[in-house]
Write an enzyme that holds these catalytic residues in place. Structure first.
Site, mmCIF file in Angstrom:
data_model
loop_
_atom_site.group_PDB
_atom_site.id
_atom_site.type_symbol
_atom_site.label_atom_id
_atom_site.label_comp_id
_atom_site.label_asym_id
_atom_site.label_seq_id
_atom_site.Cartn_x
_atom_site.Cartn_y
_atom_site.Cartn_z
ATOM 1 N N ASP A 1 -5.553 2.532 -3.945
ATOM 2 C CA ASP A 1 -6.855 2.405 -3.281
ATOM 3 C C ASP A 1 -7.180 3.616 -2.401
ATOM 4 O O ASP A 1 -8.341 3.849 -2.098
ATOM 5 C CB ASP A 1 -6.988 1.083 -2.511
ATOM 6 C CG ASP A 1 -5.929 0.875 -1.464
ATOM 7 O OD1 ASP A 1 -5.001 1.712 -1.361
ATOM 8 O OD2 ASP A 1 -6.001 -0.149 -0.738
ATOM 9 N N ARG A 2 -6.172 4.372 -1.997
ATOM 10 C CA ARG A 2 -6.464 5.552 -1.168
ATOM 11 C C ARG A 2 -6.584 6.807 -2.015
ATOM 12 O O ARG A 2 -6.078 6.868 -3.142
ATOM 13 C CB ARG A 2 -5.347 5.780 -0.156
ATOM 14 C CG ARG A 2 -5.237 4.661 0.843
ATOM 15 C CD ARG A 2 -4.242 4.992 1.928
ATOM 16 N NE ARG A 2 -4.263 3.917 2.911
ATOM 17 C CZ ARG A 2 -3.913 4.045 4.171
ATOM 18 N NH1 ARG A 2 -3.480 5.201 4.624
ATOM 19 N NH2 ARG A 2 -3.978 3.016 4.991
ATOM 20 N N LYS B 1 -11.328 -0.236 -1.585
ATOM 21 C CA LYS B 1 -11.411 1.212 -1.709
ATOM 22 C C LYS B 1 -10.765 1.603 -3.034
ATOM 23 O O LYS B 1 -9.975 0.839 -3.590
ATOM 24 C CB LYS B 1 -10.775 1.902 -0.524
ATOM 25 C CG LYS B 1 -9.369 1.501 -0.227
ATOM 26 C CD LYS B 1 -9.010 1.945 1.187
ATOM 27 C CE LYS B 1 -7.641 1.415 1.557
ATOM 28 N NZ LYS B 1 -7.504 1.146 2.973
ATOM 29 N N ASP C 1 -0.774 1.594 -4.192
ATOM 30 C CA ASP C 1 -1.566 0.629 -4.958
ATOM 31 C C ASP C 1 -2.900 1.200 -5.444
ATOM 32 O O ASP C 1 -3.743 0.447 -5.948
ATOM 33 C CB ASP C 1 -1.802 -0.639 -4.133
ATOM 34 C CG ASP C 1 -2.556 -0.363 -2.852
ATOM 35 O OD1 ASP C 1 -2.376 0.733 -2.279
ATOM 36 O OD2 ASP C 1 -3.336 -1.222 -2.404
ATOM 37 N N ASP D 1 -2.398 6.498 -3.420
ATOM 38 C CA ASP D 1 -1.249 5.887 -2.750
ATOM 39 C C ASP D 1 -0.584 4.830 -3.638
ATOM 40 O O ASP D 1 -0.893 4.722 -4.824
ATOM 41 C CB ASP D 1 -1.665 5.291 -1.400
ATOM 42 C CG ASP D 1 -2.509 4.044 -1.578
ATOM 43 O OD1 ASP D 1 -3.183 3.939 -2.621
ATOM 44 O OD2 ASP D 1 -2.484 3.165 -0.693
ATOM 45 N N SER E 1 0.809 -1.220 0.000
ATOM 46 C CA SER E 1 0.000 0.000 0.000
ATOM 47 C C SER E 1 0.841 1.268 0.000
ATOM 48 O O SER E 1 1.657 1.471 -0.876
ATOM 49 C CB SER E 1 -0.964 -0.039 1.187
ATOM 50 O OG SER E 1 -1.893 0.992 1.078
ATOM 51 N N HIS E 2 0.684 2.080 1.031
ATOM 52 C CA HIS E 2 1.355 3.380 1.076
ATOM 53 C C HIS E 2 2.717 3.298 1.763
ATOM 54 O O HIS E 2 3.375 4.311 1.939
ATOM 55 C CB HIS E 2 0.463 4.367 1.821
ATOM 56 C CG HIS E 2 0.019 3.815 3.143
ATOM 57 N ND1 HIS E 2 -0.885 2.790 3.230
ATOM 58 C CD2 HIS E 2 0.384 4.109 4.399
ATOM 59 C CE1 HIS E 2 -1.060 2.477 4.494
ATOM 60 N NE2 HIS E 2 -0.304 3.252 5.231
HETATM 61 C C1 G1P Z 1 -4.626 1.236 8.142
HETATM 62 C C2 G1P Z 1 -5.847 2.115 8.215
HETATM 63 C C3 G1P Z 1 -7.069 1.331 7.792
HETATM 64 C C4 G1P Z 1 -6.849 0.727 6.408
HETATM 65 C C5 G1P Z 1 -5.562 -0.074 6.394
HETATM 66 C C6 G1P Z 1 -5.237 -0.596 5.004
HETATM 67 O O1 G1P Z 1 -4.769 0.154 9.023
HETATM 68 O O2 G1P Z 1 -6.027 2.630 9.504
HETATM 69 O O3 G1P Z 1 -8.194 2.173 7.805
HETATM 70 O O4 G1P Z 1 -7.918 -0.108 6.055
HETATM 71 O O5 G1P Z 1 -4.476 0.747 6.838
HETATM 72 O O6 G1P Z 1 -5.063 0.437 4.081
HETATM 73 P P1 G1P Z 1 -4.094 0.117 10.484
HETATM 74 O O7 G1P Z 1 -2.628 0.351 10.288
HETATM 75 O O8 G1P Z 1 -4.710 1.261 11.251
HETATM 76 O O9 G1P Z 1 -4.460 -1.222 11.043
HETATM 77 ZN ZN ZN Z 2 -3.261 1.300 -0.476
#
Ligand code: G1P
Ligand code: ZN
Length: 541
Positions: free
Chosen positions: A279-280, A374, A277, A275, A111-112
């Protein structure tokens, strides 16, 4: 086919969003193979079925895909559909699973989180509805990973993923497809592209930062080719293994050029970023950042303006720490609002059952029933569609929204890379007080409820406990503390605060001022600074 013997690793428990680890760990001999085999063993429907594979292009994406292809063949998969160059955004992968009736999909992404040899890597497994598999499956994968003794793989030359083609690995078909087209076509069905095109050609300026991540090719095709945005509207659009040496987390710290432009002189009318991938999303107007909790509320209130949602929405859902701005819209629309634990997987059943149309999280995630993830570009298009239909700037849309529903001032304070024992101490300290808090007053704040959030899925009855500690006050304010499930170093504590204001002359205040007293109370009750040895949060969003 070769069966290789292996030894289990003890740390392959998928977190909030798949298995995420440092590259150095993921590239240990057999580490990836063990986890992938654990997926195949826990998802028998893949045998004889279709698997979607792609990732955000980060370091190790290319080699991991080759291993997955050889293991897919050895595990009896009939067909793999892979994105060209191994690329697929998370929402595009979700769409492809649904479109092609695949049995599952593996998305390679952290992800990010940063990429590169010193960064992070990850794998998420999605099921046939296109969404992250439920906890029952991630638990099974983890259980399998703890007792695994062998994995299956065929020997083969690397598959050339650089061009769209139909190839074979033995009798397993590999369809290499353009990662963008199917997704872009779906977006064109959902949104009023002619109206957005007219908005942009009429001088409404947009600025999108792809952060050297996977959305670059998607943004070029959709915003430039299909919607006519000029070249300079899109920045950092070439995916890179290291995200250009940056951190693909859309926010002021990392999307620096975007924030500088949006808060500078002659700012564009509309700014956005996605981000690693895809999704954000974040949404900005001139000198204005839209809080993600507000964004999902605005989208729910205005979705009917987009062609794909013109019949209205059946319901909405938000993760528990997300502000209740969305609840207020749902109340006004007379549709249900579900409160789920953090993590997209909890929306899946509600979406599949048709209970909700729109859902979102405070962590810059918003989407709808069109996929089971997302979706960053979707959110940007929804905002552009709303701007076009209402003929309003981002600032005007927000003003109207707050005037109508009140404003849920919101912030999240993160304490990252905290010693794990200390983080558990903080949680334990607050948990120990929960029973005695109701009725106690702190300044103007009187505690109404205090609990540890447990979610019972309304569709399948499954129960998820320990999903964060909540303290709510009589005046509609609230703070939440929970442990992150996605970090790769130590523990991350997240402290979320929200204050509701409905007085018409209190809708334009600085969030940090409105939230200051609440966070002081939260820090006092959690004792987070003394127990972690930190003077302040490492990140405030
Ligand atoms: C975090 C975000 C959550 C999101 C997840 C994946 O998870 O808070 O909303 O779904 O990344 O992108 P966390 O690190 O808080 O468990
Ligand atoms: Zn992501």
């Amino acid at each position: 086919m070769a069966i290789k013997t292996t030894q289990a690793f003890d740390d392959q428990k998928p977190g909030t969003s798949g298995l995420r680890k440092k590259v150095a760990r993921f590239t240990l001999p057999n580490y990836l193979e063990n986890f992938v085999q654990s997926i195949f063993d826990s998802a028998p429907e893949l045998r004889g079925g279709t698997l979607i594979v792609g990732g955000d292009g980060r370091y190790y994406n290319d080699r991991a895909i080759q291993i997955i292809l050889r293991m897919a063949k050895a595990n009896g998969v009939a067909q793999v559909i892979a994105g060209q160059d191994g690329l697929l955004s998370t929402p595009a992968a979700s769409h492809l699973i649904r479109k092609f009736g695949a049995q599952g999909g593996m998305v390679l992404s952290a992800s990010h989180n940063p990429g590169g040899p010193d960064g992070d890597f990850g794998i998420k497994y999605n099921g046939e509805n296109g969404g992250p598999v439920p906890e029952s499956v991630t638990d099974a994968i983890y259980a399998r990973s703890q007792m695994i003794t062998e994995y299956k793989i065929v020997a083969a030359q690397p598959v050339d993923l650089s061009a769209c083609a139909e190839l074979f690995l033995g009798d397993m078909r590999i369809s290499i497809i353009d990662p963008v087209t199917d997704y872009a076509d779906l977006m064109e069905e959902l949104f009023d592209f002619p109206a957005i095109r007219t908005l942009i050609s009429g001088g409404f300026t947009i600025y999108f930062d792809a952060m050297h991540a996977v959305t670059g090719p998607y943004a070029k095709e959709i915003f430039s080719n299909r919607l006519g945005a000029p070249g300079e509207a899109l920045i950092n659009c070439k995916p890179s293994e290291t995200f250009g040496g940056g951190h693909p987390d859309p926010g002021p710290a990392n999307a620096k050029d975007l924030f500088a432009a949006m808060f500078g002189d002659n700012a564009p009318d509309f700014g956005a970023a996605s981000d690693g991938d895809g999704d954000r999303n974040i949404i900005l107007g001139k000198n204005l950042f839209v809080s993600p909790s507000d964004s999902v509320a605005v989208i729910a209130a205005n979705a009917h303006l987009a062609p794909g949602y013109k019949g209205g929405i059946t319901g909405v859902a938000r993760s528990m720490p997300t502000s209740s701005a969305l609840d207020r819209v749902a109340g006004a629309l007379g549709v249900p609002c579900y409160e789920t634990p953090t993590g997209w997987k909890f929306f899946g059943n509600l979406l599949d059952a048709g209970k909700i149309t729109i859902c979102g999280e405070e962590s810059a995630g918003t989407s709808s029933h069109h996929v089971r993830e997302k979706d960053g570009i979707w959110a940007v298009l929804m905002w552009l569609n709303i701007s076009a239909a209402r003929g309003q700037s981002v600032a005007q849309i927000m003003q109207d929204h707050w005037q109508c529903y009140g404003r849920n001032y919101y912030a999240r304070h993160d304490y990252e890379a905290v010693d794990i024992d200390k983080a558990h101490k903080v949680m334990g300290h607050l948990r120990g007080q929960l029973d005695n808090l109701p009725g106690q007053s702190f300044g103007q704040y009187r505690v109404k409820f205090a609990d540890s959030f447990t979610y019972t899925d309304p569709i399948d009855g499954s129960v998820s406990d320990n999903q964060g500690l909540r303290v709510g006050f009589d005046n509609g304010s609230r703070f939440v503390m929970r442990l992150s499930g996605t970090g790769t170093v130590g523990a991350t504590l997240r402290l979320y605060g929200e204050v509701l204001e409905t007085a018409k002359d209190r809708l334009d205040l600085a969030p940090e001022d409105v939230l200051a007293e609440l966070f002081t109370i939260a820090r006092k009750l959690t004792d987070v600074h003394a127990l972690t040895g930190r003077d302040e949060p490492s990140l405030m969003t």
